[in-house]
Design a protein around this motif. Structure first.
Motif, PDB file in Angstrom:
ATOM      1  N   GLY A 158       0.904  -1.237  -0.024  1.00 30.12           N
ATOM      2  CA  GLY A 158       0.118   0.065   0.133  1.00 30.12           C
ATOM      3  C   GLY A 158       0.840   1.490   0.067  1.00 30.12           C
ATOM      4  N   LEU A 159       1.430   1.695  -0.945  1.00 30.12           N
ATOM      5  CA  LEU A 159       2.392   2.663  -1.004  1.00 30.12           C
ATOM      6  C   LEU A 159       1.476   4.206  -1.378  1.00 30.12           C
ATOM      7  CD1 LEU A 159       5.188   1.446  -3.506  1.00 30.12           C
ATOM      8  CD2 LEU A 159       5.020   1.556  -1.067  1.00 30.12           C
ATOM      9  N   LEU A 160       2.056   5.133  -1.031  1.00 24.68           N
ATOM     10  CA  LEU A 160       1.426   6.377  -1.404  1.00 24.68           C
ATOM     11  C   LEU A 160       1.520   7.081  -2.642  1.00 24.68           C
ATOM     12  CD1 LEU A 160       2.961   8.433   1.537  1.00 24.68           C
ATOM     13  CD2 LEU A 160       0.765   7.727   1.530  1.00 24.68           C
ATOM     14  N   PRO A 161       0.173   7.828  -3.066  1.00 19.19           N
ATOM     15  CA  PRO A 161       0.333   8.472  -4.236  1.00 19.19           C
ATOM     16  C   PRO A 161       1.297   9.649  -4.173  1.00 19.19           C
ATOM     17  CG  PRO A 161      -1.790   8.443  -3.286  1.00 19.19           C
ATOM     18  CD  PRO A 161      -1.032   7.770  -2.210  1.00 19.19           C
ATOM     19  N   ARG A 162       1.931   9.917  -5.388  1.00 23.02           N
ATOM     20  CA  ARG A 162       3.156  10.905  -5.312  1.00 23.02           C
ATOM     21  C   ARG A 162       2.483  12.042  -6.578  1.00 23.02           C
ATOM     22  NH1 ARG A 162       4.741   6.080  -7.415  1.00 23.02           N
ATOM     23  NH2 ARG A 162       5.328   5.864  -9.817  1.00 23.02           N
ATOM     24  N   PRO A 163       3.229  13.188  -6.116  1.00 25.06           N
ATOM     25  CA  PRO A 163       2.994  14.353  -6.977  1.00 25.06           C
ATOM     26  C   PRO A 163       3.955  14.226  -8.254  1.00 25.06           C
ATOM     27  CG  PRO A 163       4.108  15.142  -5.105  1.00 25.06           C
ATOM     28  CD  PRO A 163       3.988  13.731  -4.894  1.00 25.06           C
ATOM     29  N   VAL A 164       3.381  15.000  -9.319  1.00 20.33           N
ATOM     30  CA  VAL A 164       4.144  14.933 -10.496  1.00 20.33           C
ATOM     31  C   VAL A 164       3.768  16.520 -10.853  1.00 20.33           C
ATOM     32  CG1 VAL A 164       4.501  14.553 -12.967  1.00 20.33           C
ATOM     33  CG2 VAL A 164       4.331  12.793 -11.366  1.00 20.33           C
ATOM     34  N   ASP A 202     -10.778  16.256 -11.699  1.00 21.29           N
ATOM     35  CA  ASP A 202     -11.186  14.832 -12.446  1.00 21.29           C
ATOM     36  C   ASP A 202     -10.502  13.716 -11.632  1.00 21.29           C
ATOM     37  OD1 ASP A 202     -12.089  16.351 -14.315  1.00 21.29           O
ATOM     38  OD2 ASP A 202      -9.826  16.327 -15.771  1.00 21.29           O
ATOM     39  N   GLY A 203     -10.229  14.095  -9.986  1.00 22.44           N
ATOM     40  CA  GLY A 203      -9.673  13.247  -9.342  1.00 22.44           C
ATOM     41  C   GLY A 203      -8.408  12.852  -9.417  1.00 22.44           C
ATOM     42  N   ARG A 204      -7.512  13.491 -10.646  1.00 17.65           N
ATOM     43  CA  ARG A 204      -6.171  13.193 -10.796  1.00 17.65           C
ATOM     44  C   ARG A 204      -5.210  14.449 -10.724  1.00 17.65           C
ATOM     45  NH1 ARG A 204      -5.140  12.035 -15.752  1.00 17.65           N
ATOM     46  NH2 ARG A 204      -6.763  12.796 -16.611  1.00 17.65           N
ATOM     47  N   ARG A 222      -0.231  10.764  -9.031  1.00 19.05           N
ATOM     48  CA  ARG A 222       0.181   9.610  -9.764  1.00 19.05           C
ATOM     49  C   ARG A 222      -0.054   8.394  -8.626  1.00 19.05           C
ATOM     50  NH1 ARG A 222       5.913   8.845 -12.175  1.00 19.05           N
ATOM     51  NH2 ARG A 222       5.268  10.181 -13.693  1.00 19.05           N
ATOM     52  N   SER A 223      -0.898   7.396  -8.825  1.00 18.07           N
ATOM     53  CA  SER A 223      -1.351   6.545  -8.064  1.00 18.07           C
ATOM     54  C   SER A 223      -0.157   5.393  -7.935  1.00 18.07           C
ATOM     55  CB  SER A 223      -2.407   5.919  -8.293  1.00 18.07           C
ATOM     56  OG  SER A 223      -2.545   5.137  -9.610  1.00 18.07           O
ATOM     57  N   PRO A 224      -0.234   4.642  -7.050  1.00 13.22           N
ATOM     58  CA  PRO A 224       1.175   3.792  -6.593  1.00 13.22           C
ATOM     59  C   PRO A 224       0.999   2.708  -7.757  1.00 13.22           C
ATOM     60  CG  PRO A 224      -0.151   4.277  -4.543  1.00 13.22           C
ATOM     61  CD  PRO A 224      -1.046   4.736  -5.688  1.00 13.22           C
ATOM     62  N   ASP A 225      -0.034   2.347  -8.236  1.00 12.88           N
ATOM     63  CA  ASP A 225      -0.166   1.269  -9.249  1.00 12.88           C
ATOM     64  C   ASP A 225       0.050   1.561 -10.569  1.00 12.88           C
ATOM     65  OD1 ASP A 225      -2.445   2.623  -9.234  1.00 12.88           O
ATOM     66  OD2 ASP A 225      -3.945   0.918  -9.137  1.00 12.88           O
ATOM     67  N   SER A 226       0.160   2.910 -10.798  1.00 14.14           N
ATOM     68  CA  SER A 226       0.432   3.640 -12.240  1.00 14.14           C
ATOM     69  C   SER A 226       1.898   3.569 -12.624  1.00 14.14           C
ATOM     70  CB  SER A 226      -0.050   5.100 -12.387  1.00 14.14           C
ATOM     71  OG  SER A 226       0.705   5.866 -11.354  1.00 14.14           O
TER      72      SER A 226
END
Length: 732
Positions: free
Chosen positions: A463-469, A709-711, A728-732
């Motif tokens: 369960g990793l964190l989302p990260r910013p781009v 847009d949730g993103r 950016r979600s962890p699974d992307s």
């Protein structure tokens, strides 16, 4: 502002603050010029004089006071001339009193018809009769006599200036006419006689003609220097912008690299635990087999021994002797067989840690610093375009284009690899491309005052964190704005658009996600929108103690009065965009599109009445509400009925009041903490996960946020700038 190389007009000099003293803020009186060319009143300079020096209030240069005092500073005859012109126009103003003819008293008459003209040569106001006579006398027929109304309007300022003569401060009424060359002093006819009689002197026109080329050459040199300064300033700003952009990029790389190491470490953890479980299971299986054999042998031996004891204790002599042979054979057989199958191998597991994990001087992340190349150096190196230079920088720091991770993805084989050595660890060092490179290695520290607490248990495993781009940044100030913008509300508005509430300029501004200005949504007269939310073909916003619903064209559909117990009211749209929620004095009110109150609740129920103060409010795609409670100093998550799902008030708030809130499509909560320049991330139940944005990403006093847009997380700063980051979600 006057452009370089152009001459300021007389009208600009007379209408600007050029004639005002920067100390007393009044019109200059007895103007004295310092060597730095800043001019002030003589009395004001006298008040600033201290220990024989005066510090210029504008450029802060320390100037020694002449032995004769501040009166010995050069008199600014240029300013004096402009002041005389301004005073002459003011004296001729009807508001200053009825002007009188200057010649009538000399001939014993009165100006019955009033003053109608002015002589620019004599600087006198004249009545119509004296003006006609002034034009006809032999001595004054060449004088320029103009209409007084036009003179007051400034039509003849240029002509008056040309005919204006500087007056000698030593001999009133005498104009300055000569320049003493040895003394560099301006002289009138009286000054010319004594003590400058034997000195070579030039008429002012000749002196100016002789000295103007030198001054113009010096001025051209200063103009050239100003161009260089302007270029340097632009380069400095561009360098600062590149630094901030690079810092944001490197900050993202640090996050990605750390997540890559964490992912590898978690994979190794799972592998080692799996090996440990497999080893224990195999050892337990072998032990069970040995125990079963030992139990069988034990049962056989016990049964034989019990039978022999019964025979010996209960049997008759004949019975014992008849069974002696069988018992002896069986007992000898049992004694002859080994009781145990031999020593069983027992391999006890031991954990061997990589030496780098125990070495506090081991740094998996490092920074190196390289001097920025100027445009000239870049040209010599063959960088043809700015884009090429940018690509080169990306290659140096190991950055990836948008859409790719900064850390290399791990293959299954790499997941099973040992923890890398220090030299092979993820590093943010640039390649040794330039011999001008200077390296300073050290730990990668956050600019934030304190790091957030350790990651919660929900990050254990995968369960990793989302990260910013980083996506883009843009200001919201428009040419028509009368004040500096103050962003108090943000919300999505249509596809890839945002709506910005600018309270200072009383406007709802539309921008694309890339920063293109799309116009405004008109608001009612006198309204200063605070919080804003977009619904189906409508916009809801709070202003003062009212909630408004308006159409995109600005037509008011309805408005509702809110409680006065709260300074500002947070507004958010519910999933489906058919209802709007507003925070009112600690509770939440939900209205439908017709303006009817649909529901009203207090987070935590009636037991929490009077104990809540929801300053910021948002709704998740799952239908839950998230609010920043300034009375409890917490972030509270509740369902649509007010039942509290979770509440966070831990050390991750750094002792600050929780700020603006946004929720992505998976329910992650993004909380703004303005005082420490951070946006932290919480799970859908309100548990702190860690930092999402910090000062590394260019955050400086963040105010409000919204999710598009949730993103895309949109963050507004106190200076009216907006930053956009892709989540950016962890699974992307």
């Amino acid at each position: 502002m006057v452009s370089q190389g152009s001459s300021p007009s007389l009208l600009e000099a007379l209408s600007s603050d050029f004639l005002a003293c920067k100390i007393c803020l009044e019109q200059l009186h007895t103007p004295k010029t310092l060597p730095c060319l800043h001019t002030y009143c003589q009395d004001c300079l006298a008040q600033l004089a201290e220990s024989g020096h005066v510090r210029c209030p504008e450029c802060r240069e320390m100037v020694p006071v002449p032995p004769a005092g501040v009166a010995a500073f050069k008199t600014n005859f240029f300013v004096n001339g402009l002041l005389d012109l301004v005073k002459a126009r003011a004296c001729g103003d009807l508001r200053a009193g009825k002007p009188a003819c200057a010649l009538c008293p000399l001939v014993g008459g009165t100006s019955a018809g009033g003053v109608t003209a002015r002589c620019l040569d004599c600087a006198d106001d004249l009545c119509q009769a004296c003006a006609d006579g002034h034009r006809c006398t032999r001595q004054t027929h060449t004088h320029r006599v103009v209409d007084l109304v036009g003179y007051r309007a400034g039509w003849y300022d240029e002509e008056a200036r040309e005919r204006q003569a500087a007056q000698c401060p030593q001999h009133p009424g005498e104009a300055l006419r000569f320049l003493c060359q040895p003394c560099s002093q301006l002289l009138c006819r009286e000054c010319r006689l004594d003590p400058h009689l034997d000195h070579p002197c030039l008429p002012l026109a000749e002196a100016v003609s002789a000295r103007r080329p030198g001054l113009e050459e010096l001025l051209a040199g200063v103009d050239s220097h100003l161009v260089e300064l302007e270029t340097s300033r632009v380069v400095e700003k561009e360098a600062l912008a590149r630094l901030r952009e690079q810092a944001a990029r490197v900050g993202t790389q640090v996050e990605e690299a750390a997540e890559g190491v964490l992912r590898a470490l978690l994979a190794q953890k799972q592998e080692v635990l799996g090996q440990l479980r497999a080893h224990v299971e195999a050892a337990e299986e072998a032990a069970r087999e040995r125990l079963a054999k030992l139990e069988d042998k034990e049962q056989v031996a016990k049964a034989a021994a019990a039978f022999a004891r019964r025979v010996l204790s209960l049997g008759r002599e004949a019975e014992i002797l008849s069974l002696e042979g069988a018992i002896t054979q069986r007992l000898q057989q049992l004694q002859g067989c080994p009781w145990t199958p031999g020593p069983a191998p027992c391999l006890l597991p031991q954990l061997e840690l990589h030496p780098g994990l125990l070495d506090k001087n081991c740094h998996l992340l490092r920074l190196s610093f390289e001097e920025q190349q100027t445009e000239k150096d870049s040209g010599k190196d063959g960088a043809g375009t700015q884009g090429g230079s940018e690509n080169q920088n990306l290659q140096e720091v190991g950055a990836k284009p948008e859409g790719q991770s900064g850390a290399q993805p791990l293959s299954p084989k790499e997941d099973k690899a040992q923890l890398p050595q220090e030299d092979a660890g993820p590093q943010l060092e640039r390649g040794g491309r330039s011999n001008k490179k200077k390296k300073f290695k050290g730990r990668c520290k956050s600019i934030s005052r304190e790091p957030s607490p350790a990651l919660g248990p929900n990050l254990d495993g995968s369960g990793l964190l989302p990260r910013p781009v980083f996506y883009c940044t843009f200001p919201i100030r428009m040419p028509g704005d009368k004040r500096s913008p103050r962003i108090t509300g943000l919300c999505p508005f249509g596809p890839r658009e945002i709506l910005v509430a600018d309270e200072q300029n009383r406007a709802l501004k539309r921008f694309s996600l890339s920063g293109d200005y799309k116009g405004t949504v008109p608001v009612p007269e006198g309204c200063s929108p605070c919080s804003v939310a977009a619904l189906q073909n409508a916009v809801a916003f709070s202003a003062g103690a009212r909630l408004y619903l308006i159409s995109p064209s600005g037509e008011v559909q309805w408005r509702r009065a809110l409680s006065l117990g709260q300074a500002s009211h947070a507004v958010t749209a519910l999933p489906g965009k058919d209802r709007v929620a507003v925070s009112v004095a600690g509770h939440v009110e939900v209205y439908n599109m017709e303006g009817s109150l649909a529901t009203r609740f207090i987070p935590g129920g009636k037991a929490s009445r009077g104990q809540r103060a929801l300053v910021f409010l948002t709704a998740s795609p799952q239908g839950n509400f998230v609010g920043s409670d300034w009375q409890q100093n917490s972030v509270v998550v509740c369902d649509g009925l007010g039942q509290v799902i979770g509440e966070y008030k831990g050390p991750g708030l750094h002792g600050c009041q929780p700020g603006s809130l946004s929720v992505d499509k998976k329910g992650y909560i993004f909380l703004t903490i303005r005082e420490v320049n951070k946006v932290v991330i919480l799970d859908p139940k309100g548990s702190l996960l860690g930092d999402f944005l910090t000062a590394f990403h260019g955050l400086e006093k963040p105010r409000v946020t919204t999710m598009v847009d949730g993103r895309y997380l949109v963050v507004s700063l106190s200076n009216g700038t907006i930053h956009v980051f892709r989540v950016r979600s962890p699974d992307s």
